[in-house]
Write a protein that holds these residues in place. Structure first.
Motif, PDB file in Angstrom:
ATOM      1  N   TRP A  45     -10.790  20.891 -62.992  1.00  0.00           N
ATOM      2  CA  TRP A  45      -9.306  20.357 -63.245  1.00  0.00           C
ATOM      3  C   TRP A  45      -9.237  20.331 -64.752  1.00  0.00           C
ATOM      4  O   TRP A  45      -9.840  19.915 -65.214  1.00  0.00           O
ATOM      5  CB  TRP A  45      -9.188  19.358 -62.285  1.00  0.00           C
ATOM      6  CG  TRP A  45      -9.909  18.010 -62.592  1.00  0.00           C
ATOM      7  CD1 TRP A  45      -9.392  17.031 -63.433  1.00  0.00           C
ATOM      8  CD2 TRP A  45     -11.341  17.712 -62.138  1.00  0.00           C
ATOM      9  NE1 TRP A  45     -10.629  15.973 -63.410  1.00  0.00           N
ATOM     10  CE2 TRP A  45     -11.500  16.425 -62.904  1.00  0.00           C
ATOM     11  CE3 TRP A  45     -12.365  18.554 -61.658  1.00  0.00           C
ATOM     12  CZ2 TRP A  45     -12.891  16.069 -62.510  1.00  0.00           C
ATOM     13  CZ3 TRP A  45     -13.543  17.809 -61.307  1.00  0.00           C
ATOM     14  CH2 TRP A  45     -13.749  16.547 -61.978  1.00  0.00           C
ATOM     15  N   ASP A  46      -7.797  20.284 -65.025  1.00  0.00           N
ATOM     16  CA  ASP A  46      -7.288  19.771 -66.201  1.00  0.00           C
ATOM     17  C   ASP A  46      -6.231  19.013 -66.380  1.00  0.00           C
ATOM     18  O   ASP A  46      -5.057  19.176 -65.594  1.00  0.00           O
ATOM     19  CB  ASP A  46      -6.760  21.207 -66.719  1.00  0.00           C
ATOM     20  CG  ASP A  46      -6.454  21.142 -68.376  1.00  0.00           C
ATOM     21  OD1 ASP A  46      -5.977  19.905 -68.905  1.00  0.00           O
ATOM     22  OD2 ASP A  46      -6.322  22.075 -68.951  1.00  0.00           O
ATOM     23  N   THR A  47      -6.591  17.859 -66.735  1.00  0.00           N
ATOM     24  CA  THR A  47      -5.570  16.619 -66.773  1.00  0.00           C
ATOM     25  C   THR A  47      -4.582  16.804 -67.562  1.00  0.00           C
ATOM     26  O   THR A  47      -3.485  15.927 -67.346  1.00  0.00           O
ATOM     27  CB  THR A  47      -6.254  15.318 -67.172  1.00  0.00           C
ATOM     28  OG1 THR A  47      -6.789  15.488 -68.411  1.00  0.00           O
ATOM     29  CG2 THR A  47      -7.295  14.826 -65.927  1.00  0.00           C
ATOM     30  N   ALA A  48      -4.388  17.732 -68.531  1.00  0.00           N
ATOM     31  CA  ALA A  48      -3.155  18.188 -69.243  1.00  0.00           C
ATOM     32  C   ALA A  48      -2.376  18.816 -68.340  1.00  0.00           C
ATOM     33  O   ALA A  48      -0.991  18.645 -68.603  1.00  0.00           O
ATOM     34  CB  ALA A  48      -3.523  18.902 -70.408  1.00  0.00           C
ATOM     35  N   ASP A  49      -2.672  19.375 -67.230  1.00  0.00           N
ATOM     36  CA  ASP A  49      -1.664  20.122 -66.328  1.00  0.00           C
ATOM     37  C   ASP A  49      -1.445  19.180 -65.345  1.00  0.00           C
ATOM     38  O   ASP A  49      -0.871  19.230 -64.227  1.00  0.00           O
ATOM     39  CB  ASP A  49      -2.384  21.171 -65.728  1.00  0.00           C
ATOM     40  CG  ASP A  49      -2.425  22.357 -66.964  1.00  0.00           C
ATOM     41  OD1 ASP A  49      -1.736  22.401 -67.639  1.00  0.00           O
ATOM     42  OD2 ASP A  49      -3.347  23.142 -66.553  1.00  0.00           O
ATOM     43  N   ASP A  50      -1.673  17.773 -65.357  1.00  0.00           N
ATOM     44  CA  ASP A  50      -1.478  16.730 -64.372  1.00  0.00           C
ATOM     45  C   ASP A  50      -2.105  16.994 -63.089  1.00  0.00           C
ATOM     46  O   ASP A  50      -1.768  16.767 -61.857  1.00  0.00           O
ATOM     47  CB  ASP A  50      -0.065  16.376 -64.008  1.00  0.00           C
ATOM     48  CG  ASP A  50       0.255  15.084 -63.279  1.00  0.00           C
ATOM     49  OD1 ASP A  50      -0.384  14.186 -63.624  1.00  0.00           O
ATOM     50  OD2 ASP A  50       1.210  15.186 -62.580  1.00  0.00           O
ATOM     51  N   VAL A  51      -3.329  17.387 -63.366  1.00  0.00           N
ATOM     52  CA  VAL A  51      -4.294  17.771 -62.021  1.00  0.00           C
ATOM     53  C   VAL A  51      -5.758  17.045 -62.061  1.00  0.00           C
ATOM     54  O   VAL A  51      -6.205  16.952 -63.041  1.00  0.00           O
ATOM     55  CB  VAL A  51      -4.702  19.509 -62.058  1.00  0.00           C
ATOM     56  CG1 VAL A  51      -5.789  19.683 -61.010  1.00  0.00           C
ATOM     57  CG2 VAL A  51      -3.372  20.269 -62.077  1.00  0.00           C
ATOM     58  N   GLN A  52      -5.932  16.114 -60.931  1.00  0.00           N
ATOM     59  CA  GLN A  52      -6.655  15.267 -60.883  1.00  0.00           C
ATOM     60  C   GLN A  52      -7.909  15.965 -60.162  1.00  0.00           C
ATOM     61  O   GLN A  52      -8.128  16.963 -59.469  1.00  0.00           O
ATOM     62  CB  GLN A  52      -6.291  13.930 -60.323  1.00  0.00           C
ATOM     63  CG  GLN A  52      -5.156  13.362 -61.318  1.00  0.00           C
ATOM     64  CD  GLN A  52      -5.703  13.126 -62.553  1.00  0.00           C
ATOM     65  OE1 GLN A  52      -6.717  12.405 -62.853  1.00  0.00           O
ATOM     66  NE2 GLN A  52      -4.913  13.193 -63.630  1.00  0.00           N
ATOM     67  N   GLU A  53      -9.109  15.287 -60.255  1.00  0.00           N
ATOM     68  CA  GLU A  53     -10.394  15.556 -59.543  1.00  0.00           C
ATOM     69  C   GLU A  53      -9.836  15.898 -57.686  1.00  0.00           C
ATOM     70  O   GLU A  53     -10.625  17.048 -57.491  1.00  0.00           O
ATOM     71  CB  GLU A  53     -11.393  14.881 -59.699  1.00  0.00           C
ATOM     72  CG  GLU A  53     -12.812  15.419 -59.051  1.00  0.00           C
ATOM     73  CD  GLU A  53     -13.768  14.245 -59.279  1.00  0.00           C
ATOM     74  OE1 GLU A  53     -15.192  14.626 -58.921  1.00  0.00           O
ATOM     75  OE2 GLU A  53     -13.802  13.233 -59.797  1.00  0.00           O
ATOM     76  N   ALA A  54      -9.245  15.072 -57.300  1.00  0.00           N
ATOM     77  CA  ALA A  54      -8.924  15.591 -55.817  1.00  0.00           C
ATOM     78  C   ALA A  54      -8.178  16.724 -55.536  1.00  0.00           C
ATOM     79  O   ALA A  54      -8.137  17.134 -54.535  1.00  0.00           O
ATOM     80  CB  ALA A  54      -8.255  14.364 -55.301  1.00  0.00           C
ATOM     81  N   GLU A  55      -7.474  17.264 -56.669  1.00  0.00           N
ATOM     82  CA  GLU A  55      -6.807  18.380 -56.820  1.00  0.00           C
ATOM     83  C   GLU A  55      -7.584  19.585 -57.228  1.00  0.00           C
ATOM     84  O   GLU A  55      -6.739  20.697 -57.449  1.00  0.00           O
ATOM     85  CB  GLU A  55      -5.292  18.379 -57.173  1.00  0.00           C
ATOM     86  CG  GLU A  55      -4.580  17.241 -56.644  1.00  0.00           C
ATOM     87  CD  GLU A  55      -3.686  16.443 -57.599  1.00  0.00           C
ATOM     88  OE1 GLU A  55      -2.449  16.474 -57.157  1.00  0.00           O
ATOM     89  OE2 GLU A  55      -3.835  16.248 -58.868  1.00  0.00           O
TER      90      GLU A  55
END
Length: 110
Positions: A45-55
């Motif tokens: 996942w990439d937190t810069a894309d507002d994606v967290q581990e659950a997604e």
């Protein structure tokens, strides 16, 4: 005959193999995260894309000697494999190179 034996052992240096157990865990490079789980599964996942581990996007992986293969799942189906050459794997550091375009990646263990 002796020359052959020396040549053979030079091809099997200890540094040509990485321990899969060291890969298990969470790795980060900037905002990009990879989680390698036992059993050859993982997620990214990439937190810069507002994606967290659950997604996270799931993938399967294998590490054979220096070859790290990841097969990402897209809509539950396997995508083309990504093949990397591992150049460093320790308790805290992971480095590999994309075998198709030579891009280098560097991660630290969380």
């Amino acid at each position: 005959f002796i020359f052959f034996g020396i040549t053979f052992s030079a091809c099997t240096l200890e540094g040509d193999t990485f321990d899969q157990a060291l890969l298990i865990g969470k790795w980060v490079s900037g905002t990009v995260h990879y989680r390698y789980d036992n059993g050859g599964t993982g997620a990214t996942w990439d937190t810069a894309d507002d994606v967290q581990e659950a997604e996270a996007q799931e993938f399967s992986w294998t590490l054979v000697r220096t070859e790290l293969t990841q097969i990402h799942l897209v809509n539950g189906n396997p995508d083309l494999p990504k093949i990397y050459t591992v150049t460093k794997l320790t308790d805290t550091s992971l480095e590999y190179e994309d075998s198709t375009d030579g891009t280098k990646y560097s991660f630290t263990k969380e």
